[in-house]
Each structure stands twice: as structure tokens, then as C-alpha cells.
Enzyme design. Structure first.
Site, PDB file in Angstrom:
ATOM      1  N   LYS A  31       0.777  -1.219   0.036  1.00 11.94           N
ATOM      2  CA  LYS A  31      -0.071   0.140   0.119  1.00 11.94           C
ATOM      3  C   LYS A  31       0.766   1.344   0.027  1.00 11.94           C
ATOM      4  CE  LYS A  31      -3.743  -2.386   2.254  1.00 11.94           C
ATOM      5  NZ  LYS A  31      -4.542  -2.638   3.640  1.00 11.94           N
TER       6      LYS A  31
ATOM      7  N   GLN B  55      -3.904  -1.786  10.124  1.00 16.36           N
ATOM      8  CA  GLN B  55      -4.033  -3.102   9.448  1.00 16.36           C
ATOM      9  C   GLN B  55      -4.770  -4.170  10.327  1.00 16.36           C
ATOM     10  OE1 GLN B  55      -3.518  -3.006   6.163  1.00 16.36           O
ATOM     11  NE2 GLN B  55      -3.765  -5.358   5.990  1.00 16.36           N
TER      12      GLN B  55
ATOM     13  N   ASP C  10     -10.052   3.529   5.562  1.00  7.83           N
ATOM     14  CA  ASP C  10     -10.760   2.166   5.288  1.00  7.83           C
ATOM     15  C   ASP C  10     -11.867   2.313   5.154  1.00  7.83           C
ATOM     16  OD1 ASP C  10      -8.881  -0.082   4.820  1.00  7.83           O
ATOM     17  OD2 ASP C  10      -8.193  -0.043   6.721  1.00  7.83           O
TER      18      ASP C  10
HETATM   19  N1  GUN Z   1      -6.662  -6.664   6.556  1.00  6.27           N
HETATM   20  C1  GUN Z   1      -6.973  -7.343   5.398  1.00  6.27           C
HETATM   21  N2  GUN Z   1      -7.431  -6.229   4.562  1.00  6.27           N
HETATM   22  C2  GUN Z   1      -7.494  -5.118   4.811  1.00  6.27           C
HETATM   23  C3  GUN Z   1      -7.928  -3.839   4.694  1.00  6.27           C
HETATM   24  O1  GUN Z   1      -8.489  -3.586   3.650  1.00  6.27           O
HETATM   25  N3  GUN Z   1      -7.752  -2.878   5.608  1.00  6.27           N
HETATM   26  C4  GUN Z   1      -7.355  -3.092   6.863  1.00  6.27           C
HETATM   27  N4  GUN Z   1      -7.236  -2.136   7.617  1.00  6.27           N
HETATM   28  N5  GUN Z   1      -6.946  -4.415   7.316  1.00  6.27           N
HETATM   29  C5  GUN Z   1      -6.793  -5.382   6.260  1.00  6.27           C
END
Ligand code: GUN
Length: 283
Positions: A54, A98, A121
Site C-alpha cells: 500500500k 491494518q 478504510d
Molecule cells: N486486512 C486485510 N485487508 C484489510 C484492509 O483492507 N484494511 C485493513 N485495515 N486491514 C486489512
């Protein structure tokens, strides 16, 4: 028999990145550099890999992206105070925690601690509620990524029958809400659904987010359907999606795993960062 066309998430994410780069250049010319900070538990190698991807994508678009790591052994308090600090830092536009967090850490409380206008998110209860009332501030990244992938291939959603398999708070539930908000008629299947195939067979668009390799087979799909595979399981022989390869013989469009929804989810973190920045700081 015709083979499904590939919905290439790598290509679409590249298009998103090029568009974002131009938008970030405009913001930067006004003295505004969008900033994303991601918080991750350092012992979780999979999560670390996700946030590094990311960050790499966001930086290539001109976004200032930082990763801060926390130790599972240290408990959630350090993570809480980092969120509080970032909430008050005017230079920070977007905060991501995450998931998953270590057992015993209250994910709902921790995600709910992020200021809603910095919640990249889109998982803060206020943002989910805004979306439910038809006034979304920001859509969760996987849901937005699926939508953006279909849009880049000019595949319509309005008026279509969509079947979403899976109802997780992070993925399945927001995807079903996104489709509903964009004019699809939605059926959401889950563990208690007696016959998932009964519903997938009627759908124009099938989105599988169950995390069960091979769950969706050719017989479960209406000829000509669009099939989006959100599942990602790390098997001994590599990453596997929910969709059996035989589906390619029946569907009109199909996402690969890897290289389908994954790159789009990553791209939408950057897209949401820039959108939050523009909403909060103008531009
Ligand atoms: N863990 C797996 N996918 C995601 C996501 O899109 N956002 C977050 N914060 N954690 C994740």
C-alpha cells in the site's frame, strides 16, 4: 466454448495510479501533500507485506506514506495513543490500522477511535452509517476497488442481480452495501445459506469473498456472468482464490488471483487518501 475475459486489476490499478498522480500534483502545487499513516503489528508478516505494498503504491502516486509498527507483546495502549496523536496532527489526512489485530485487542474500539474524516478504510461506524443512509463519505477499499474495476471495464451494475458470498465486516458486508447503493439487486450468502449455488446461478454478477478455495464452480455460474474473486488463501502451492478455474469456461468476465481485486484494494487506499485530503483541506 468461449473463455472468460480477464478483469485485470493490475492494469486498472495502474490507470488509477496515473490519474491520482495528476491529482496529487495539482494539490502539491497548492502546497498540500496528501499524507497517509498506516499502523501495523510488526509480528504479522502478512499484514506487514500488505502495508508495504500500500505504501509503495501510494508513494508512486506522490502521496507521503508512512508505516509505524507496534509489538503484539506491548499491548494495544501504544496503538491507541498513536491514533490519538495522528487524529490531532493537521498534516495527516488518512490513518489505517491494518487488521487483524492480536487476539484480545478490541478491533471495533480501535478502528472506531480513528477520526471519521481520516478513516481511510471507511470502517468507522460513522462512515458505515453515512453509507447506509445514502451519503457515503468514503467506501471501504475492497468494495470501492471491486466497483472501480467494473467501471474501468464499462461493466454496468445498475439494475443487475448481484450475489455476494461472504459477510465479513471488512469485505463481504461493505461490498453488498456498495452494490445496493449503486442500483444492483443484492443477495448475500453466508455460512448458514443452505444452497449458495441456488443464488449464484441467478446472478449477473457474482462476488465471492468467503476465503474458501474452489468454492465457486462452473455449474454455480450463469453463462455470461461477471465473476469477481475476492478470496485469497495461501495454500502450499501458492495463493488461491474462491473461484475454481473451470468457471472461466462459463463466465464472460473473471478476475485472476492474484492480480485481480488485490491491486485494486491497494489502489483504493491511495484513492481514499487523496479524497479525504481534498475533503478536509480543499482542492
Ligand atoms: N486486512 C486485510 N485487508 C484489510 C484492509 O483492507 N484494511 C485493513 N485495515 N486491514 C486489512
Amino acid at each position: 466454448m468461449a473463455i472468460a475475459q480477464r478483469l485485470d486489476g493490475k492494469w486498472a490499478a495502474g490507470c488509477v495510479q496515473a490519474d491520482l498522480k495528476r491529482r496529487v500534483e495539482e494539490l502539491t502545487a497548492l502546497g498540500v501533500v496528501p499524507k497517509l499513516v498506516m499502523l501495523v503489528v510488526e509480528e504479522d508478516e502478512v499484514s506487514l507485506g500488505h502495508v508495504r505494498r500500500k505504501a509503495r503504491f501510494a508513494r508512486a502516486a506522490g502521496i507521503a506514506a508512512e508505516i509505524r509498527t507496534f509489538s503484539a507483546g506491548g499491548g494495544p495502549e501504544a496503538l491507541r495513543s498513536a491514533i490519538d496523536h495522528l487524529n490531532g496532527d493537521d498534516a495527516v489526512d488518512a490513518v489505517l490500522v491494518q487488521l487483524p489485530l492480536p487476539p484480545g485487542w478490541d478491533e471495533v474500539e480501535i478502528v472506531g477511535r480513528i477520526r471519521p474524516d481520516k478513516d481511510v478504510d471507511g470502517l468507522h461506524p460513522e462512515n458505515l452509517g453515512q453509507a447506509a443512509f445514502g451519503r457515503p463519505r468514503i467506501w471501504p477499499c475492497t468494495a470501492r476497488g471491486v466497483g472501480e474495476l467494473l467501471r474501468r471495464y464499462d461493466l454496468p451494475v445498475r439494475g443487475k442481480a448481484a450475489c455476494v458470498v461472504g459477510r465479513s465486516a471488512l469485505v463481504g458486508w461493505p461490498i453488498a452495501q456498495w452494490f445496493m447503493a449503486h442500483g444492483a439487486t443484492v443477495v448475500q450468502c453466508h455460512r448458514q445459506t443452505p444452497s449458495v449455488a441456488h443464488w449464484t446461478r441467478q446472478a449477473d454478477i457474482v462476488v465471492s469473498a468467503a476465503g474458501v478455495p474452489g468454492l465457486i464452480r462452473a455449474d454455480d455460474i450463469r453463462p455470461g456472468a461477471v465473476v469477481v474473486d475476492v478470496g485469497l488463501t495461501y495454500a502450499a502451492d501458492g495463493p488461491r482464490g474462491d473461484v475454481d478455474p473451470s468457471v472461466a469456461e462459463r463466465a464472460a468476465w473473471l478476475t485472476p488471483v492474484p492480480g485481480g481485486v488485490g491491486p485494486m484494494t491497494i489502489a483504493m487506499v491511495a484513492q481514499n487518501t487523496v479524497d479525504l485530503c481534498a475533503m478536509r483541506r480543499g482542492g
